[in-house]
Design a protein around this motif. Sequence first.
Motif, PDB file in Angstrom:
ATOM      1  N   THR A  33      -4.173  -2.590  -3.476  1.00 47.32           N
ATOM      2  CA  THR A  33      -4.856  -3.719  -4.119  1.00 47.32           C
ATOM      3  C   THR A  33      -6.360  -3.417  -4.209  1.00 47.32           C
ATOM      4  N   THR A  72     -11.999 -12.554  -2.082  1.00 47.53           N
ATOM      5  CA  THR A  72     -13.317 -12.081  -2.525  1.00 47.53           C
ATOM      6  C   THR A  72     -14.409 -13.088  -2.138  1.00 47.53           C
ATOM      7  N   TYR A 102      -1.272 -13.997 -10.407  1.00 48.20           N
ATOM      8  CA  TYR A 102      -0.370 -14.386  -9.312  1.00 48.20           C
ATOM      9  C   TYR A 102      -0.217 -15.888  -9.161  1.00 48.20           C
ATOM     10  N   LYS A 150      -6.662 -11.415 -10.475  1.00 45.26           N
ATOM     11  CA  LYS A 150      -6.144 -12.293  -9.401  1.00 45.26           C
ATOM     12  C   LYS A 150      -5.366 -13.465  -9.996  1.00 45.26           C
ATOM     13  N   LYS A 199       5.679  -5.165   4.116  1.00 46.07           N
ATOM     14  CA  LYS A 199       5.177  -3.973   4.817  1.00 46.07           C
ATOM     15  C   LYS A 199       4.695  -4.328   6.224  1.00 46.07           C
ATOM     16  N   GLY A 258      -0.736  -1.691  -0.483  1.00 45.28           N
ATOM     17  CA  GLY A 258      -0.384  -1.892  -1.885  1.00 45.28           C
ATOM     18  C   GLY A 258      -1.361  -1.278  -2.868  1.00 45.28           C
ATOM     19  N   ASP A 300      -3.628 -15.038   1.110  1.00 37.43           N
ATOM     20  CA  ASP A 300      -3.195 -14.814  -0.276  1.00 37.43           C
ATOM     21  C   ASP A 300      -3.592 -15.997  -1.151  1.00 37.43           C
ATOM     22  N   ILE A 301      -3.871 -15.688  -2.416  1.00 42.74           N
ATOM     23  CA  ILE A 301      -4.263 -16.694  -3.399  1.00 42.74           C
ATOM     24  C   ILE A 301      -3.045 -17.440  -3.940  1.00 42.74           C
ATOM     25  N   SER A 302      -1.863 -16.837  -3.788  1.00 42.11           N
ATOM     26  CA  SER A 302      -0.625 -17.386  -4.357  1.00 42.11           C
ATOM     27  C   SER A 302       0.050 -18.250  -3.297  1.00 42.11           C
ATOM     28  N   ASP A 310      -9.023 -17.084  -1.770  1.00 42.16           N
ATOM     29  CA  ASP A 310      -9.469 -15.899  -2.493  1.00 42.16           C
ATOM     30  C   ASP A 310     -10.202 -14.980  -1.520  1.00 42.16           C
ATOM     31  N   GLY A 370      -4.120 -10.205   0.793  1.00 43.79           N
ATOM     32  CA  GLY A 370      -3.178 -10.082  -0.326  1.00 43.79           C
ATOM     33  C   GLY A 370      -1.797  -9.753   0.191  1.00 43.79           C
ATOM     34  N   SER A 371      -1.294 -10.619   1.070  1.00 42.45           N
ATOM     35  CA  SER A 371      -0.082 -10.320   1.851  1.00 42.45           C
ATOM     36  C   SER A 371       1.202 -10.428   1.034  1.00 42.45           C
ATOM     37  N   PHE A 393       5.929  -9.695  -9.578  1.00 43.69           N
ATOM     38  CA  PHE A 393       5.373  -8.543  -8.856  1.00 43.69           C
ATOM     39  C   PHE A 393       6.407  -7.990  -7.872  1.00 43.69           C
ATOM     40  N   GLU A 416      -4.099  -9.841   7.201  1.00 44.45           N
ATOM     41  CA  GLU A 416      -3.631  -9.089   6.025  1.00 44.45           C
ATOM     42  C   GLU A 416      -4.185  -9.713   4.748  1.00 44.45           C
TER      43      GLU A 416
HETATM   44  N1  SAH Z   1       0.474  -6.572  -0.076  1.00 44.93           N
HETATM   45  C1  SAH Z   1       1.648  -6.694  -0.921  1.00 44.93           C
HETATM   46  C2  SAH Z   1       1.349  -7.454  -2.208  1.00 44.93           C
HETATM   47  C3  SAH Z   1       0.438  -6.720  -3.175  1.00 44.93           C
HETATM   48  S1  SAH Z   1       0.284  -7.616  -4.723  1.00 44.93           S
HETATM   49  C4  SAH Z   1       2.195  -5.331  -1.204  1.00 44.93           C
HETATM   50  O1  SAH Z   1       1.569  -4.349  -0.823  1.00 44.93           O
HETATM   51  O2  SAH Z   1       3.271  -5.250  -1.806  1.00 44.93           O
HETATM   52  C5  SAH Z   1      -1.353  -8.253  -4.538  1.00 44.93           C
HETATM   53  C6  SAH Z   1      -1.352  -9.526  -3.704  1.00 44.93           C
HETATM   54  O3  SAH Z   1      -2.698  -9.922  -3.529  1.00 44.93           O
HETATM   55  C7  SAH Z   1      -0.627 -10.686  -4.381  1.00 44.93           C
HETATM   56  O4  SAH Z   1       0.196 -11.346  -3.462  1.00 44.93           O
HETATM   57  C8  SAH Z   1      -1.762 -11.588  -4.883  1.00 44.93           C
HETATM   58  O5  SAH Z   1      -1.406 -12.957  -4.912  1.00 44.93           O
HETATM   59  C9  SAH Z   1      -2.847 -11.284  -3.877  1.00 44.93           C
HETATM   60  N2  SAH Z   1      -4.212 -11.410  -4.423  1.00 44.93           N
HETATM   61  C10 SAH Z   1      -4.706 -10.798  -5.536  1.00 44.93           C
HETATM   62  N3  SAH Z   1      -6.012 -11.104  -5.690  1.00 44.93           N
HETATM   63  C11 SAH Z   1      -6.340 -11.920  -4.635  1.00 44.93           C
HETATM   64  C12 SAH Z   1      -7.548 -12.555  -4.220  1.00 44.93           C
HETATM   65  N4  SAH Z   1      -8.688 -12.413  -4.910  1.00 44.93           N
HETATM   66  N5  SAH Z   1      -7.529 -13.287  -3.075  1.00 44.93           N
HETATM   67  C13 SAH Z   1      -6.379 -13.433  -2.354  1.00 44.93           C
HETATM   68  N6  SAH Z   1      -5.205 -12.863  -2.710  1.00 44.93           N
HETATM   69  C14 SAH Z   1      -5.189 -12.107  -3.831  1.00 44.93           C
END
Ligand code: SAH
Length: 311
Positions: free
Chosen positions: A154, A132, A30, A27, A84, A152, A102-104, A130, A78-79, A38, A76
């Motif tokens: 993820t 999680t 990002y 995580k 999408k 994704g 999203d964490i970012s 986060d 990890g948006s 990414f 959503e």
């Molecule tokens: N959903 C998009 C991005 C996938 S990349 C797609 O399908 O293209 C993974 C995304 O999840 C990134 O934007 C990252 O910042 C976010 N992410 C990763 N770990 C995370 C966490 N623990 N909590 C929140 N966001 C997280």
Amino acid sequence: MTEPQSDTFEADVLAGLSAMPKTLLSKHLYDEEGSRLFEEITGLEEYYPTRTELGLLTTAASEIAAYISPGATLVEFGSGASTKTRLILDAAPQVAVYVPVDISEEALAAAAASINADYPKLVVAPLAGDFTQALELPAQAQGRPRTGFFPGSTIGNFEHADAVAFMASARRLLRSGAQFVVGVDLVKDEGVLVRAYDDARGVTAAFNLNLLTRMNRELEADFDLQAFRHCAVWNGEESRIEMHLVSLRDQTVHVAGRAFGFAEGETIHTENSHKFTKEGFERLAGEAGWRTLRCWISPEPAFAVFLLAAD
Ligand code: SAH
Ligand code: AVI
């Protein structure tokens, strides 16, 4: 926001570099530059997951939309750039509130502004943090039926037990009656997988090495970027691609006032990307209380979109 990310970054890095073998949580890839890199990865010829999932969602969107209740909240996880999401929103104008998580923070703010501009009737309520950790949805999302979106693959970045725990916490957050749309990358030819995580232009290498730049900037670390290289390997026993940063020589690196020794060839394990079978993912989702309503699978390179239900 669940917790200040800067505090957890330092604590996670110090714990990860003290462990044997050395590891860092994916995580933390990002930061603003990591999110930008990414997005660049998603456009690479070798990185098949994004275009494949976009194709599946284009086919599936109207059927998914038929399950979404009027006035629903779409959450959503990890948006990222929320690209999408647009396919779902276009097919399901009944969605009233969109909560990208999203964490970012910079990537989240930019994506939320862009969705806000393009969907004027939609309430956009971003949640920086986060996923999680325990999440509480913003006030605008309360009192509405909920649909989750986790594209994704993820889900593949979690270890098995953490993936089940995440799916169970999403089940609690979204509640009975919810639907959950999850993108899942499937097991395939090793060469295709390794190329997707070690592309010819070196964008994935830059994404991985950016973690060192991030530690240099945020934790007063002194990593020499020329002294580490990116490596992507298939671990067949665990059914996952692993990303590592390999030390090119014996060296000592300082991070937040602490010294860490590296032997030549020693690695920092920075990411797992598990690849599933249809049955394996259904079992995992089932352990967390989700039932499959529909599943769309692409021709090779195989990727799956699941529509799950919480009874
Ligand atoms: N959903 C998009 C991005 C996938 S990349 C797609 O399908 O293209 C993974 C995304 O999840 C990134 O934007 C990252 O910042 C976010 N992410 C990763 N770990 C995370 C966490 N623990 N909590 C929140 N966001 C997280
Ligand atoms: C976000 N996640 C699902 C990506 C993946 O494929 O595991 C991150 C990524 N790592 C290297 N390339 C892309």
